[in-house]
Enzyme design. Structure first.
Site, PDB file in Angstrom:
ATOM      1  N   HIS A 265     146.274  15.530  31.764  1.00  0.00           N
ATOM      2  CA  HIS A 265     145.350  14.969  30.704  1.00  0.00           C
ATOM      3  C   HIS A 265     144.340  16.051  30.397  1.00  0.00           C
ATOM      4  O   HIS A 265     143.803  16.131  29.525  1.00  0.00           O
ATOM      5  CB  HIS A 265     144.665  13.568  31.222  1.00  0.00           C
ATOM      6  N   CYS A 266     144.158  16.799  31.668  1.00  0.00           N
ATOM      7  CA  CYS A 266     142.732  17.431  31.559  1.00  0.00           C
ATOM      8  C   CYS A 266     142.707  18.932  31.129  1.00  0.00           C
ATOM      9  O   CYS A 266     142.161  19.453  30.294  1.00  0.00           O
ATOM     10  CB  CYS A 266     141.972  17.360  32.816  1.00  0.00           C
TER      11      CYS A 266
END
Ligand SMILES: NC(=O)c1ccc[n+]([C@@H]2O[C@H](COP(=O)([O-])OP(=O)(O)OC[C@H]3O[C@@H](n4cnc5c(N)ncnc54)[C@H](O)[C@@H]3O)[C@@H](O)[C@H]2O)c1
Length: 425
Positions: A265-266
């Protein structure tokens, strides 16, 4: 006692994902009254049924929510002493920040938080978001304190020092920065109820920037080791042996291991929040751009290595059957967002290969359904590409199979180094 100094008893959390749910469990454990809001009907129903929607979070997580009110309706937040916003902050296709979920959650918080309440943003974002974007939305709620506190948990990492292991992150130092000093102190007091170490920083801007620095540090170092891997491969050197040697230096060297590309996600997203903000301020972030470019190119290297491995056994790629092992972005989690498995599969399929996958933590995904790694199944493949040495995969069976093995994690390096059918990528 004025309304800003009343203690926090009722906390609302908006966004019940990888960040919001563990936070809710931590606050639930210390007896805070919880109101949990998510815009996804499916997610809310799942949590109400007592199911964890995220494979890497502990099964008992939902039990720790106590008697939380769980709802899709923002009105449920009415009267909360504090509201924490944990909604997604993706990039638009042109790599600019998409704060639409943050803005919408902030508008709801501004409508429903009690007089003199506290609102904390946890979503990863550019420095200045809490002060300027939330600040604007809260112009009509000057009674509310605003702060930022980044989520720093590493999904799937278990804190072995804790009884039963802890995936929730109570032991990870929590950074807190407010738009004002009073907001910093109030937010810190809230987090001290559930976290062992809370660090107050000078402003929300510093806390936002610190989170980006942590992720950019990883993204740049992953790109660097990826570039070194490709260079050493061309020079006939084994990058793993080189890294083992370099890592014997007891200071001044931080080891990062290469892989098939960056996912999750990051890391593929957050650095570009800084690029965007820096550009707006008239500064360049060339390391960020370059590391993004290198990390995005890494799956192409793995696909090309797989093709040359197939050529070594005289199998044309358009007739090849390829098994990708581990499609999650890393070991121990079932998260497939931005996983390099997808561009690798797409590149091989574009050349005509039949691509299947095995990942016990990802039962199904856009590539199909996960296969069981057993001797019979392995006999069907010309190439096995290890993208993640995923939990539950028997690597010894892969080491013993007849296919060529393309290994991006050095998972079988000890067993197979020197074998004509073993390729590191
Ligand atoms: N996943 C991580 O490991 C991690 C770590 C640190 C920071 N972050 C950051 O935290 C934020 C949240 O990430 P996540 O991984 O928890 O996301 P997620 O996708 O797992 O969960 C987000 C949740 O928010 C809900 N949602 C979306 N828009 C909403 C809205 N307007 N109102 C209410 N609910 C809404 C979604 O339905 C979803 O359930 C992001 O900014 C992310 O970059 C994530």
């Amino acid at each position: 006692m004025n309304s800003n100094s009343q203690p926090v008893a009722k906390v609302g959390i908006v966004g019940l994902g990888a960040v919001g749910l563990p936070l809710a469990a931590l606050f639930g454990q210390v007896g805070l009254e919880l109101v949990l809001v998510d815009s996804s009907v499916e997610r809310v129903e799942q949590i109400r049924r007592g199911e964890s929607p995220l494979a890497h979070l502990p099964a008992g997580l939902i039990d720790r929510l106590g008697n939380a009110l769980i709802s899709t309706s923002p009105e449920a937040l009415d009267g909360c002493d504090a509201i924490v916003i944990c909604v997604p902050t993706p990039l638009r296709p042109d790599r600019t920040p998409d704060l639409s979920a943050v803005r919408s959650a902030a508008r709801e918080a501004a409508t429903f938080v009690r007089a003199g309440g506290l609102v904390v943003l946890e979503s990863t974002t550019w420095p200045g978001t809490t002060r300027h974007v939330l600040g604007k939305i809260f112009e009509f709620r000057e009674d509310v304190d605003l702060a930022y506190s980044p989520e720093r948990v590493d999904p799937g990492r278990v804190d072995a020092s804790r009884a039963g292991g802890d995936l929730l992150g109570a032991g990870v130092p929590k950074l807190v920065g407010g738009v004002t000093k009073a907001a910093t102190e109030r937010a810190a007091a809230l987090y001290r109820l559930a976290f062992e170490t809370v660090i107050e920083v000078g402003s929300s801007d510093v806390a936002e920037a610190a989170k980006l620095v942590e992720n950019i540090h990883r993204a740049v170092n992953i790109a660097l080791v990826g570039e070194l891997k490709i260079a050493f491969d061309a020079m006939g050197l084994d990058v793993w042996e080189v890294l083992d040697a370099a890592a014997t230096k007891p200071f001044g060297f931080t080891r990062f291991d290469p892989g098939p590309g960056m996912g999750g996600h990051c890391l593929p997203i957050d650095p570009f929040y800084l690029s965007w903000a820096a550009k707006r301020a008239g500064a360049e972030t060339r390391f960020v751009e370059l590391s993004g470019e290198i990390n995005r190119a890494m799956p192409g290297f793995v696909a090309a290595k797989t093709q040359s491995a197939l050529r070594s056994i005289h199998v044309d790629v358009d007739e090849a059957r390829v098994l990708l092992v581990g499609v999650a972005y890393k070991r121990g989690v079932g998260i497939v967002e931005e996983s390099p498995a997808f561009p690798i599969a797409a590149a091989l399929r574009a050349e005509g290969a039949q691509v299947s996958y095995a990942d016990p933590l990802v039962p199904s995904c856009s590539l199909g359904e996960s296969l069981d790694v057993n001797a019979e199944a392995l006999a069907d493949f010309d190439a096995v590409v290890i993208l993640v040495d995923q939990e539950g995969v028997d690597l010894d069976l892969i080491a013993a199979c007849q296919a060529v093995v393309v290994d991006t994690r050095a998972a079988l390096r000890k067993q197979l180094l020197g074998s004509a059918r073993y390729f590191m990528a």
